[in-house]
Each structure stands twice: as C-alpha cells, then as structure tokens.
Write a protein that holds these residues in place. Sequence first.
Motif, mmCIF file in Angstrom:
data_model
loop_
_atom_site.group_PDB
_atom_site.id
_atom_site.type_symbol
_atom_site.label_atom_id
_atom_site.label_comp_id
_atom_site.label_asym_id
_atom_site.label_seq_id
_atom_site.Cartn_x
_atom_site.Cartn_y
_atom_site.Cartn_z
ATOM 1 N N GLU A 1 0.828 -1.216 0.000
ATOM 2 C CA GLU A 1 0.000 0.000 0.000
ATOM 3 C C GLU A 1 0.859 1.262 0.000
ATOM 4 O OE1 GLU A 1 -0.638 -2.649 1.774
ATOM 5 O OE2 GLU A 1 -2.635 -3.196 1.051
ATOM 6 N N SER B 1 -8.823 -7.915 -2.763
ATOM 7 C CA SER B 1 -9.310 -6.571 -2.395
ATOM 8 C C SER B 1 -8.172 -5.551 -2.432
ATOM 9 C CB SER B 1 -9.896 -6.564 -0.986
ATOM 10 O OG SER B 1 -10.776 -7.603 -0.840
ATOM 11 N N SER B 2 -7.021 -5.915 -1.883
ATOM 12 C CA SER B 2 -5.887 -4.976 -1.904
ATOM 13 C C SER B 2 -5.470 -4.684 -3.335
ATOM 14 C CB SER B 2 -4.681 -5.547 -1.156
ATOM 15 O OG SER B 2 -5.032 -5.906 0.135
ATOM 16 N N ARG C 1 -7.747 -2.283 -4.863
ATOM 17 C CA ARG C 1 -7.488 -0.919 -4.356
ATOM 18 C C ARG C 1 -6.289 -0.297 -5.079
ATOM 19 N NH1 ARG C 1 -8.879 -2.909 0.627
ATOM 20 N NH2 ARG C 1 -6.719 -3.264 1.237
ATOM 21 N N HIS C 2 -5.236 -1.094 -5.301
ATOM 22 C CA HIS C 2 -4.058 -0.572 -6.022
ATOM 23 C C HIS C 2 -4.455 -0.135 -7.436
ATOM 24 C CE1 HIS C 2 -1.936 -2.105 -2.675
ATOM 25 N NE2 HIS C 2 -1.494 -3.242 -3.171
ATOM 26 N N ARG D 1 -7.426 0.756 -8.563
ATOM 27 C CA ARG D 1 -8.255 1.966 -8.535
ATOM 28 C C ARG D 1 -7.417 3.202 -8.224
ATOM 29 N NH1 ARG D 1 -11.846 -1.393 -6.001
ATOM 30 N NH2 ARG D 1 -11.201 -0.655 -3.951
ATOM 31 N N GLU E 1 -16.979 -1.616 -4.618
ATOM 32 C CA GLU E 1 -16.102 -0.461 -4.436
ATOM 33 C C GLU E 1 -15.812 0.239 -5.755
ATOM 34 O OE1 GLU E 1 -13.650 -3.383 -2.026
ATOM 35 O OE2 GLU E 1 -12.693 -1.458 -1.600
#
Length: 349
Positions: free
Chosen positions: A80, A104-105, A108-109, A111, A346
């Motif tokens: 992250e 999920s991580s 997120r990266h 996005r 998300e």
Amino acid sequence: MSTPLRFVVVGLGARSRTWLRVMQASPDVQIVGLADPSPAARDAALKLLPDATVAAEISKLTQMVEADVALLVTPPGGREGQIEACLAAKLDILAEKPLADDVSSAARHVRAAEAAGRTLIVGLNFRFLPVTVALKQALNAGIVGAPEFARFTYERWRDGQLPHLNKYPLVMDHPMLWEQSIHHFDLMRHVYGKEVTRIHARTFNPSWSMYRGDANVFALLEFDGGLHVSYQGTWAGGVDRLDFDWRTDCTEGVLIQREMFGDLVMARRHDTSFKPVPTLPHEPWITDAAALLEMAVAAFRGTGPVLCSGRDHLQSLLMLAACIRSSDRRAPVEIEELRQEIIQPEDTP
Ligand SMILES: NC(=O)c1ccc[n+]([C@@H]2O[C@H](COP(=O)([O-])OP(=O)(O)OC[C@H]3O[C@@H](n4cnc5c(N)ncnc54)[C@H](O)[C@@H]3O)[C@@H](O)[C@H]2O)c1
C-alpha cells in the motif's frame, strides 16, 4: 532514439537480480534509484549501479531523485505505502506478480493508479516466452482446430530454504496459488483468450511439505464457451525435479507444451508421432523479462498497448480466490460470486 525512461527499483532481493541485468542491457531504461530496507541488499545493488541514488524506502527515494517509473519487486503483501508513494511522485508502475496477496488490496491498487492517471502494469513474464507466443499463435490460427479441454500439470520440489530464493512464501497461507499458479492461470487466460466462469478446487499440503500453507492445488477450471482445464500444481512434489506438461485437446488434434520454457509439439487426430512447433531462440528468465520490459516501456511512453494491466490481472487473482473458497466449501465456485463481492461494490463511482 527516445530518451531512456528513468526507473527506480523498489525491492532488491532475488527477483531484482534478473531485472537489474535486463534493465542494464536496455537502451530504453536508466536506473536512477534503488530502495530496500536491507543495507546488504542496497550494497549489493550499488556494486552494479554505483551512480544510483539509494534509500531504505520509496517514499524517501522519490524526494531524492526524479524518475518516470517504479519497478516494484517487493513481496506482494504490504505494498500500500509503496504504491501510494509512487503515485504521489507521479510514477507509472511495473509491479511484479501477484499485485497483492489478496484480491481486495489488488483492486485498491488498481483503482488508486487509475484515479491518479498512472499506468499500472503487472510483470507477467511468462506471456512473453517464445513458447507461449507460438502456442497462442497456433491456437489462434486453428492449426489443430478449436480447444475443448486441456490438462496442465506443474510438479516441482521447490526447496524454499535455498539461499538464492525468497523466504516469505514459506509462511504464506497459499504459496503455490499466489506465487506460482498465478502465472499458470494468467497463461491459460492469455493463450485461450477466454475467461474462467467456474472453479472446483482442492488445496492441501502433503505431510512432507516445508511450506506452512498449502503447496498443492488441484482444480477443474471451466472457461466461457465450455473449455474445461484440469490443473494440478505442487511445490512439494515427491521427487526433486520440475515436470511441466500442458496438453490442449482441440477439434482436430492436440498441442502439447512439454517443458516450462519450450518443447511445443502438435499432432492431428490420426498422426502416429508428434511434430515440433517452431519457437524463437531464447534465454530463460532473460528474453521473457526483456520482452515484457519492451512492452511496458512502450505502454508508459504511450506508443504501445498495455498488455498486462493491473485491471486485467484482477481476473487472474479472482481465480486464486475462487480456488481457496471452493476448497473450503468443498463445492464449485462461480467467479462472478467473488467479483461482485470483492471488486464491483467499491468500483461503482
Ligand atoms: N515473474 C517471475 O518469474 C518472478 C520470479 C520470482 C519472484 N517474483 C516476484 O517478485 C517479487 C519479489 O520476490 P523476490 O523473490 O525478489 O523476494 P525477496 O524476498 O527475495 O526480495 C524482496 C525484497 O524486497 C525488500 N523489501 C521489503 N519491503 C520493502 C519495502 N517496503 N520497500 C523496498 N523494499 C522492500 C526486501 O528487503 C527484499 O530485499 C514477488 O512479487 C515475487 O512473486 C517474480
């Protein structure tokens, strides 16, 4: 000739050694910075690149040197802060697979990079092997018709204690899936040009495995259009060797890749022997990384397509998550179930 892109290399462990060699040989790349919390790793890399700026963390390095791209060669968990620092410094990113150690991580990266307007590419070097190129071409050309089923086996005794290998997989929950099968699942999607819809899998650990998490993956993969693939992968095989075999049965014959880096053969239905399918010469680990780098450089410059985007990679990561859920549930799992749960909510603006 274009000005070389300025790269910082984040993570100076086992895999970086291949990358440093490949990047140093590329006229398109200038390595300007190196980051790793380990002083020994930094010293070893500095011997190769005495002019590079070094730091323990990418967030510090980006304050010390100007760059265009970050190559992330760190363990997949805990990226992250690295991604955040890269995007804050307006760097495009070439990240080693898997992008994260959970879907999920990784989402997120992806996005975060999209929101920052940066290109995020995942280093799926096996797509660039000459044998993969030849297999995909043979399938696309239909030299033995259309694929309907396949068997993919990767049976290896991987001694995770060897000094030249990374150590974090020894304690991962699913080392085989996240570190190795990810390449295989990506290859299947890539060469067949199809997506998996349903997976029935069993993961487990043989009694003699040196890995804490499951070193074995057995899976039945159903692709759209009805293609079925039987997959068996292990890092804890019963004998110290690596056996690779990927056979695709098609409407008019078979294509078989008999080695990880080559030996592609074909036969039509009534042939009595296999015929080699020609592949270009290559040096394992080097030619494939060099071709991947060439693609990435063109994509970052905006002169070529992004062939392994972070977003595309999410599809392969969902396959890993589906294997885990299927094994826990002792039942088949639809990829769509996981996509809706992990990615879509998300993603909606
Ligand atoms: N594509 C391939 O064929 C291939 C082959 C091997 C490894 N890999 C991938 O490369 C990545 C790294 O693997 P490896 O074998 O080099 O692991 P490794 O453990 O040998 O090296 C990782 C390095 O990252 C450093 N590091 C940890 N946290 C850091 C941080 N916050 N900032 C900077 N550096 C940090 C560690 O100190 C270590 O030197 C993994 O994603 C792995 O899956 C890919």
